[in-house]
Scaffold this active site. Sequence first.
Site, PDB file in Angstrom:
ATOM      1  N   SER A   6       1.246  -0.962  -0.077  1.00  0.00           N
ATOM      2  CA  SER A   6      -0.061   0.546  -0.073  1.00  0.00           C
ATOM      3  C   SER A   6       0.621   1.337  -0.496  1.00  0.00           C
ATOM      4  O   SER A   6       1.288   1.539  -0.923  1.00  0.00           O
ATOM      5  CB  SER A   6      -0.612   0.211   1.242  1.00  0.00           C
ATOM      6  OG  SER A   6      -2.299   0.838   1.504  1.00  0.00           O
ATOM      7  N   ASP A  38      -2.104   5.953  -3.284  1.00  0.00           N
ATOM      8  CA  ASP A  38      -1.507   5.728  -3.038  1.00  0.00           C
ATOM      9  C   ASP A  38      -1.062   4.776  -3.661  1.00  0.00           C
ATOM     10  O   ASP A  38      -1.568   4.485  -5.334  1.00  0.00           O
ATOM     11  CB  ASP A  38      -1.939   5.152  -1.568  1.00  0.00           C
ATOM     12  CG  ASP A  38      -2.597   3.896  -1.508  1.00  0.00           C
ATOM     13  OD1 ASP A  38      -3.574   3.626  -2.781  1.00  0.00           O
ATOM     14  OD2 ASP A  38      -3.007   3.898  -0.381  1.00  0.00           O
ATOM     15  N   ASP A  93      -1.163   1.547  -4.181  1.00  0.00           N
ATOM     16  CA  ASP A  93      -1.650  -0.125  -4.856  1.00  0.00           C
ATOM     17  C   ASP A  93      -3.049   1.408  -5.305  1.00  0.00           C
ATOM     18  O   ASP A  93      -4.295   0.071  -5.194  1.00  0.00           O
ATOM     19  CB  ASP A  93      -1.847  -0.730  -3.522  1.00  0.00           C
ATOM     20  CG  ASP A  93      -3.060  -0.457  -2.273  1.00  0.00           C
ATOM     21  OD1 ASP A  93      -3.587   0.580  -2.001  1.00  0.00           O
ATOM     22  OD2 ASP A  93      -3.621  -1.485  -2.312  1.00  0.00           O
TER      23      ASP A  93
END
Length: 450
Positions: free
Chosen positions: A104, A243, A245
């Site tokens: 992430s 972000d 991901d």
Amino acid sequence: MNQRKYFGTDGIRGMVGQWPISADFMLRLGRAVGSVLAREGKDRPLVLIGKDTRISGYMFESALESGLVAAGADVGLLGPMPTPAVAFLTRSMRASAGIVISASHNPYHDNGIKFFSAGGEKLSDEVELAIEREVDADFATVASERLGRATRISDAVARYAEFCKATVAEDFSLRGLKLVLDCAHGATYQVAPKVFAELGAEVIAIGDKPDGFNINRESGSTHPQALKQAVLAHGADLGIAFDGDGDRLVLVDRHGVLADGDDILYVLALSWHARGLLEGPVVGTLMSNYGLQLALAELDVSLIRANVGDRYVMQQLRQHGGVLGGETSGHILCLDRATTGDGIVAALAVLEALALSGQDLATARRGLKKLPQVMLNVRAIGAREALVSSEVQQSLAEVEQTLRGRGRVVLRASGTEPLVRVTIEAADAAEVQQLAEKLAGIVKSVAERS
């Protein structure tokens, strides 16, 4: 959650090379997933694998693929794709499960694994525990005639782009809008510019040149300064930062002012409520600003607070029949459009809401007046245990009584550190600071005496 050996609140995550974020563990994990799916009666289950742009993704992709094939599962390789894209493709391709290799918003030297069920949702606790048990079992390979096959899904980006565009009305257009997209050098770098450009926007992309090491580096939703500068420099109408991901976002209005998840929830709730589309309560978290609760109350919309983490927001939405929820950090769940948090889908929902109201972002969020917030960390051995002491509980009750009807206080222990977070919100910033320091001091004092 206490029963888990490897899984956290959102998959498995850690530093690359340190168990369990290692190639040998991923090989075992792949075999475990394939074996669990086979036991559920799925003949030659299909498992999709997507990843973000970290250099370690290649290693873990290969290891997972080998383990799955050894268990008799077929594998579809998606390449770099946002987490919500894997959820969508798992569902639309009738796969048995989806795997995302990503950490992430963390830096490149971290990585992790997230899973989706056949329905494109997070795995149940029971399935995760079954996978953990299988990881620790002896490694066994099925007979050669039962081995799985791996193929690359070459049109994954196009499939997901079409899905994103289908979440807004057919006649919706972004023509005449100049947008800056910050892709965090992550998983959205290919698909996000494509989606917004195909809908007619003039797109200026930044953070769209991943090299395996620069994911989230001074870019994306956790570092929005680059987006602010780009919006002002280009005279853009709006900035959107994802972000690494692609499951969270923040926005920047044309004046260069940041809009976080609370702002996004308010704009969407305001629009959906006016159009009769808002079902159930809005779900935030313990960290959602008290001003959001007050602003929604003026619309006669209730805010329910879940524990921090999008899986807990999802649980509350399901329980209360809601369709809109999210976190201040930018995880936004639009369950009328997607089964999981999706940065691109949420951004399109905001743009659609703005277009229908004829307003820009700065104007649309004027009704949200955020209250000053102070969060102090109390780090001490025994800090977690101090929370249940009569002295801390009495002090907490006194602060709650002081702020009743005009603010709130949250005492929250970290799940991984000897740390307690003291969060207080109210209209008077000086009072907030004073109360936070007083309560934090009492927690620390009790912890040090224990």
